[in-house]
Scaffold this motif. Structure first.
Motif, mmCIF file in Angstrom:
data_model
loop_
_atom_site.group_PDB
_atom_site.id
_atom_site.type_symbol
_atom_site.label_atom_id
_atom_site.label_comp_id
_atom_site.label_asym_id
_atom_site.label_seq_id
_atom_site.Cartn_x
_atom_site.Cartn_y
_atom_site.Cartn_z
ATOM 1 N N MET A 1 0.838 -1.205 0.000
ATOM 2 C CA MET A 1 0.000 0.000 0.000
ATOM 3 C C MET A 1 0.874 1.258 0.000
ATOM 4 O O MET A 1 0.557 2.243 -0.663
ATOM 5 N N THR A 2 2.003 1.159 0.748
ATOM 6 C CA THR A 2 2.920 2.299 0.809
ATOM 7 C C THR A 2 3.500 2.608 -0.556
ATOM 8 O O THR A 2 3.610 3.775 -0.959
ATOM 9 N N HIS A 3 3.863 1.551 -1.326
ATOM 10 C CA HIS A 3 4.395 1.746 -2.681
ATOM 11 C C HIS A 3 3.379 2.444 -3.570
ATOM 12 O O HIS A 3 3.737 3.259 -4.426
ATOM 13 N N CYS A 4 2.084 2.116 -3.415
ATOM 14 C CA CYS A 4 1.034 2.731 -4.242
ATOM 15 C C CYS A 4 0.899 4.227 -3.942
ATOM 16 O O CYS A 4 0.433 4.998 -4.787
ATOM 17 N N MET A 5 1.299 4.618 -2.742
ATOM 18 C CA MET A 5 1.133 6.018 -2.339
ATOM 19 C C MET A 5 2.451 6.804 -2.375
ATOM 20 O O MET A 5 2.578 7.860 -1.761
ATOM 21 N N THR A 6 3.429 6.252 -3.145
ATOM 22 C CA THR A 6 4.691 6.980 -3.316
ATOM 23 C C THR A 6 4.424 8.330 -3.972
ATOM 24 O O THR A 6 3.639 8.432 -4.915
ATOM 25 N N TYR A 7 5.133 9.384 -3.475
ATOM 26 C CA TYR A 7 4.884 10.751 -3.972
ATOM 27 C C TYR A 7 5.167 10.874 -5.453
ATOM 28 O O TYR A 7 4.408 11.487 -6.196
ATOM 29 N N ASP A 8 6.244 10.256 -5.910
ATOM 30 C CA ASP A 8 6.630 10.352 -7.329
ATOM 31 C C ASP A 8 5.804 9.366 -8.139
ATOM 32 O O ASP A 8 5.929 8.154 -7.961
ATOM 33 N N PRO A 9 4.946 9.852 -9.066
ATOM 34 C CA PRO A 9 4.088 8.955 -9.868
ATOM 35 C C PRO A 9 4.892 7.893 -10.621
ATOM 36 O O PRO A 9 4.407 6.768 -10.807
ATOM 37 N N LYS A 10 6.099 8.231 -11.058
ATOM 38 C CA LYS A 10 6.892 7.291 -11.860
ATOM 39 C C LYS A 10 7.379 6.096 -11.043
ATOM 40 O O LYS A 10 7.738 5.063 -11.591
ATOM 41 N N LYS A 11 7.408 6.256 -9.710
ATOM 42 C CA LYS A 11 7.893 5.186 -8.853
ATOM 43 C C LYS A 11 6.778 4.285 -8.322
ATOM 44 O O LYS A 11 7.039 3.308 -7.611
ATOM 45 N N ARG A 12 5.503 4.603 -8.653
ATOM 46 C CA ARG A 12 4.380 3.755 -8.221
ATOM 47 C C ARG A 12 4.317 2.498 -9.097
ATOM 48 O O ARG A 12 4.547 2.574 -10.307
ATOM 49 N N PRO A 13 3.968 1.333 -8.528
ATOM 50 C CA PRO A 13 3.954 0.071 -9.290
ATOM 51 C C PRO A 13 2.792 0.020 -10.291
ATOM 52 O O PRO A 13 1.765 0.679 -10.105
ATOM 53 N N PHE A 14 2.985 -0.797 -11.352
ATOM 54 C CA PHE A 14 1.893 -1.058 -12.298
ATOM 55 C C PHE A 14 0.896 -2.027 -11.655
ATOM 56 O O PHE A 14 1.239 -2.791 -10.754
ATOM 57 N N PHE A 15 -0.350 -2.014 -12.188
ATOM 58 C CA PHE A 15 -1.375 -2.905 -11.646
ATOM 59 C C PHE A 15 -0.969 -4.372 -11.779
ATOM 60 O O PHE A 15 -1.271 -5.198 -10.919
ATOM 61 N N ARG A 16 -0.277 -4.708 -12.874
ATOM 62 C CA ARG A 16 0.144 -6.082 -13.091
ATOM 63 C C ARG A 16 1.073 -6.528 -11.963
ATOM 64 O O ARG A 16 0.991 -7.652 -11.464
ATOM 65 N N ALA A 17 1.957 -5.609 -11.545
ATOM 66 C CA ALA A 17 2.892 -5.927 -10.465
ATOM 67 C C ALA A 17 2.156 -6.081 -9.135
ATOM 68 O O ALA A 17 2.505 -6.935 -8.302
ATOM 69 N N ILE A 18 1.125 -5.247 -8.938
ATOM 70 C CA ILE A 18 0.339 -5.338 -7.703
ATOM 71 C C ILE A 18 -0.347 -6.695 -7.611
ATOM 72 O O ILE A 18 -0.347 -7.354 -6.562
ATOM 73 N N VAL A 19 -0.963 -7.144 -8.739
ATOM 74 C CA VAL A 19 -1.641 -8.448 -8.775
ATOM 75 C C VAL A 19 -0.658 -9.558 -8.453
ATOM 76 O O VAL A 19 -0.960 -10.489 -7.684
ATOM 77 N N ARG A 20 0.559 -9.493 -9.046
ATOM 78 C CA ARG A 20 1.580 -10.516 -8.812
ATOM 79 C C ARG A 20 1.955 -10.576 -7.328
ATOM 80 O O ARG A 20 2.055 -11.642 -6.721
ATOM 81 N N ASP A 21 2.120 -9.383 -6.714
ATOM 82 C CA ASP A 21 2.503 -9.333 -5.309
ATOM 83 C C ASP A 21 1.393 -9.877 -4.403
ATOM 84 O O ASP A 21 1.663 -10.536 -3.389
ATOM 85 N N ILE A 22 0.140 -9.561 -4.766
ATOM 86 C CA ILE A 22 -0.993 -10.067 -3.972
ATOM 87 C C ILE A 22 -1.042 -11.590 -4.034
ATOM 88 O O ILE A 22 -1.270 -12.268 -3.024
ATOM 89 N N ASP A 23 -0.834 -12.159 -5.257
ATOM 90 C CA ASP A 23 -0.834 -13.618 -5.405
ATOM 91 C C ASP A 23 0.246 -14.256 -4.539
ATOM 92 O O ASP A 23 0.022 -15.302 -3.908
ATOM 93 N N MET A 24 1.412 -13.622 -4.495
ATOM 94 C CA MET A 24 2.508 -14.154 -3.682
ATOM 95 C C MET A 24 2.167 -14.092 -2.192
ATOM 96 O O MET A 24 2.467 -15.007 -1.423
ATOM 97 N N LEU A 25 1.497 -12.995 -1.787
ATOM 98 C CA LEU A 25 1.089 -12.868 -0.390
ATOM 99 C C LEU A 25 0.109 -13.972 0.006
ATOM 100 O O LEU A 25 0.195 -14.542 1.091
ATOM 101 N N GLU A 26 -0.846 -14.278 -0.908
ATOM 102 C CA GLU A 26 -1.847 -15.307 -0.626
ATOM 103 C C GLU A 26 -1.211 -16.684 -0.512
ATOM 104 O O GLU A 26 -1.628 -17.518 0.299
ATOM 105 N N GLU A 27 -0.184 -16.936 -1.347
ATOM 106 C CA GLU A 27 0.501 -18.226 -1.286
ATOM 107 C C GLU A 27 1.218 -18.409 0.044
ATOM 108 O O GLU A 27 1.233 -19.487 0.635
#
Length: 337
Positions: A1-27
């Motif tokens: 969540m912290t990465h999504c709220m990074t001040y610099d827009p260019k440093k925020r993750p893509f949605f695809r990366a977020i989905v991948r990270d969520i899948d890893m968390l669930e595993e």
């Protein structure tokens, strides 16, 4: 969540990366996986959400109420008709209501009132039957109020619909035993449905008829001779009752021309068992309800075919649908000429 709220827009993750990270968390953490929602039975109504609006009708053993099923509590819930036994009759009549529920569960036809489900009382002993609510009431109440706007063609259309519903009922090996205008409900000015299956019986395991063993109250003026003399009910016995019901329709359920009043004129004043004895005598002699004023002869003769003394000589519901449909089209055409 912290990465999504990074001040610099260019440093925020893509949605695809977020989905991948969520899948890893669930595993790594199975406990955070979404749990399946338990299935809800749509035919089970909770008593606390049934809000009574008013009474719709009452008989010797039970009553029907208009309720709103309102789980949200915002008065947007569905209106339903709720049938229950009176407290004094719950022990003796609970099987009858259970039978009615089991019958309605099996039936699905556009001219038969729809089963919605059941509601159990506290303790799980008594049950309520939940049905669709038809706002215009029974034909017995509707026709006198709407006589000026209901022509013969519409009455014949109602008759066709009743016969279609009864033919369907018979095809499932059920006999209604209480067909009358009071038990035909009006959905709108074009559509009617058969209701009240409290006396309906199965003949699936019998020889084509049902024998009454204990009948406290009977609508005798709608009954065929075999019902009155031998307590036997065939599919053809319902045809007889339909003839009387059609008579009610043609007379717009006029309170001065009820089957009870007209047969009273034929057999004279009587009460109790003597009424049945005199009624049987009159029917055996061939006496029938007289032709109503302004009733076409062809329509009356069709009623008479429902009142043949021998059950096997009576017209069938299937044939009635054909004959009545022809008549309806004929009178409809005449009105447009």
């Amino acid at each position: 969540m912290t990465h999504c709220m990074t001040y610099d827009p260019k440093k925020r993750p893509f949605f695809r990366a977020i989905v991948r990270d969520i899948d890893m968390l669930e595993e790594k953490n199975p406990s955070i996986q979404p749990q399946p929602t338990p299935e809800v039975d749509p035919t089970m109504f909770e008593k606390r959400f049934l809000k009574k609006i008013r009474d719709l009708g009452e008989g010797h053993f039970g009553k029907v109420e208009l309720c709103r099923y309102d789980p949200r509590g915002d008065k947007t819930g569905e209106l339903v008709a709720v049938k229950s036994l009176k407290p004094s009759n719950r022990d003796g009549q609970s099987n009858n209501l259970s039978c009615e529920i089991n019958i309605l569960k099996e039936l699905y036809h556009e001219n038969i009132v729809k089963y919605k489900g059941i509601c159990q009382e506290e303790g799980g002993q008594a049950i309520k039957l939940i049905m669709e609510y038809l706002p215009l009431g029974s034909l017995k109440d509707y026709l006198p109020r709407n006589k000026s706007r209901t022509g013969l063609s519409t009455l014949l259309s109602y008759s066709v619909q009743i016969c279609k519903g009864m033919d369907y009922l018979g095809s499932h090996k059920y006999i209604h035993r209480d067909l009358a205008a009071r038990n035909v409900l009006v959905e709108n000015e074009r559509t009617v449905k058969i209701g009240d299956f409290g006396l309906t019986k199965s003949i699936k395991n019998n020889e084509g008829y049902y024998t009454v063993k204990d009948e406290n109250e009977s609508p005798v003026y709608w009954y065929a001779p075999e019902c009155l003399t031998h307590c036997k009910f065939y599919l053809a016995s319902d045809v007889w009752s339909f003839g009387v019901t059609m008579y009610e329709l043609i007379t717009y359920c006029d309170s001065d021309k009820t089957p009870m009043m007209l047969f009273g004129d034929i057999i004279g004043k009587s009460h109790g068992q003597m009424t049945i004895i005199r009624l049987v005598e009159a029917l055996t002699e061939g006496k029938r309800l007289p032709r109503p004023e302004a009733c076409p002869e062809a329509v009356y003769q069709l009623m008479r075919r429902c009142w043949e003394k021998a059950p096997d000589l009576r017209i069938t519901f299937e044939r009635l649908v054909e004959e009545l449909t022809k008549m309806q089209l004929q009178f409809q055409t005449q009105n447009h000429l």
